[in-house]
Design a protein around this motif. Structure first.
Motif, PDB file in Angstrom:
ATOM      1  N   ASP A   1       0.657  -1.015   0.139  1.00 26.60           N
ATOM      2  CA  ASP A   1       0.061  -0.139   0.019  1.00 26.60           C
ATOM      3  C   ASP A   1       0.818   1.023  -0.647  1.00 26.60           C
ATOM      4  O   ASP A   1       1.166   2.031   0.915  1.00 26.60           O
ATOM      5  CB  ASP A   1      -0.821  -0.241   1.077  1.00 26.60           C
TER       6      ASP A   1
ATOM      7  N   ARG B   1       3.681   7.417   2.261  1.00 20.18           N
ATOM      8  CA  ARG B   1       3.015   6.248   3.577  1.00 20.18           C
ATOM      9  C   ARG B   1       3.559   5.456   2.910  1.00 20.18           C
ATOM     10  O   ARG B   1       2.520   4.798   1.761  1.00 20.18           O
ATOM     11  CB  ARG B   1       1.536   6.861   3.855  1.00 20.18           C
ATOM     12  N   TYR B   2       3.194   4.033   3.391  1.00 16.14           N
ATOM     13  CA  TYR B   2       3.221   2.946   3.778  1.00 16.14           C
ATOM     14  C   TYR B   2       2.826   1.220   4.900  1.00 16.14           C
ATOM     15  O   TYR B   2       2.502   2.135   5.870  1.00 16.14           O
ATOM     16  CB  TYR B   2       4.669   2.280   3.252  1.00 16.14           C
ATOM     17  N   THR B   3       2.222   0.577   4.277  1.00 13.43           N
ATOM     18  CA  THR B   3       1.984  -0.020   5.122  1.00 13.43           C
ATOM     19  C   THR B   3       3.202  -1.810   5.609  1.00 13.43           C
ATOM     20  O   THR B   3       3.430  -1.791   4.666  1.00 13.43           O
ATOM     21  CB  THR B   3       0.926  -1.132   5.229  1.00 13.43           C
TER      22      THR B   3
ATOM     23  N   LYS C   1       2.158   0.928  10.404  1.00  9.22           N
ATOM     24  CA  LYS C   1       2.100   2.576   9.466  1.00  9.22           C
ATOM     25  C   LYS C   1       3.068   3.092   9.395  1.00  9.22           C
ATOM     26  O   LYS C   1       3.378   3.289  10.696  1.00  9.22           O
ATOM     27  CB  LYS C   1       0.498   3.179   9.983  1.00  9.22           C
TER      28      LYS C   1
ATOM     29  N   THR D   1       5.907   6.150   8.101  1.00 13.60           N
ATOM     30  CA  THR D   1       5.683   7.980   6.916  1.00 13.60           C
ATOM     31  C   THR D   1       7.141   8.032   6.863  1.00 13.60           C
ATOM     32  O   THR D   1       7.869   8.027   7.996  1.00 13.60           O
ATOM     33  CB  THR D   1       5.313   9.003   7.583  1.00 13.60           C
TER      34      THR D   1
ATOM     35  N   ASP E   1       3.985   3.457  13.080  1.00 10.89           N
ATOM     36  CA  ASP E   1       2.013   3.309  14.104  1.00 10.89           C
ATOM     37  C   ASP E   1       2.471   2.192  14.205  1.00 10.89           C
ATOM     38  O   ASP E   1       1.877   1.667  12.850  1.00 10.89           O
ATOM     39  CB  ASP E   1       1.550   4.840  13.791  1.00 10.89           C
TER      40      ASP E   1
END
Length: 144
Positions: A41, A50-52, A70, A72, A85
């Motif tokens: 993602d 941003r990604y997972t 998550k 950043t 996060d």
């Protein structure tokens, strides 16, 4: 929220630009943190990505748990930094400061680990420190 700051400084025999390019790509973190097994993602913005990230934990040698975190990621001329996060109330702020030194790059790897409860903070900081120390050798191996 209680926090613990972790710092590690090490040298990699490559340019700050090469390290910044590597550390600015989400896919580079697979294996750079021994816990990270995948990224997905990915959303590239103008100033940040941003990604997972998928962290895999193994308990008792058999039980596997994939923790979806998550992330950043931002890059500046001298740093790569961002936030992580994680479910369960753990957050990390991180910054790699990259300085030209001795024919390579001096890397300052700074992590600030936050957690809502002291026992959780202790566990998260212990894992983060293990990853931080391993990362120095992995980066030197990949880019040195």
């Amino acid at each position: 929220m209680p926090n613990i700051t972790l710092r590690n400084t090490f040298h990699v025999r490559n340019t700050p630009e090469a390290l910044r390019a590597h550390l600015s790509q989400p896919q580079s973190y697979v294996g750079l943190s021994p816990l990270v097994v995948a990224v997905k993602d990915v959303q590239q913005g103008e100033r940040e990505t941003r990604y997972t990230s998928v962290e895999r934990f193994t308990f008792l040698g058999v039980v596997k748990y994939d923790n979806m975190i998550k992330v950043t990621l931002r890059s500046t001329p001298q740093t790569v930094e961002g936030e992580v996060d994680s479910p369960g109330g753990v957050r990390l702020d991180y910054r790699f400061t990259l300085n030209d030194k001795d024919g390579g790059t001096e890397v300052e790897d700074l992590l600030v680990v936050h957690a809502w409860a002291r026992p959780l903070l202790g566990y998260a900081a212990k894992k983060a420190r293990q990853v931080q120390l391993a990362r120095a050798g992995i980066l030197a191996s990949r880019l040195g």
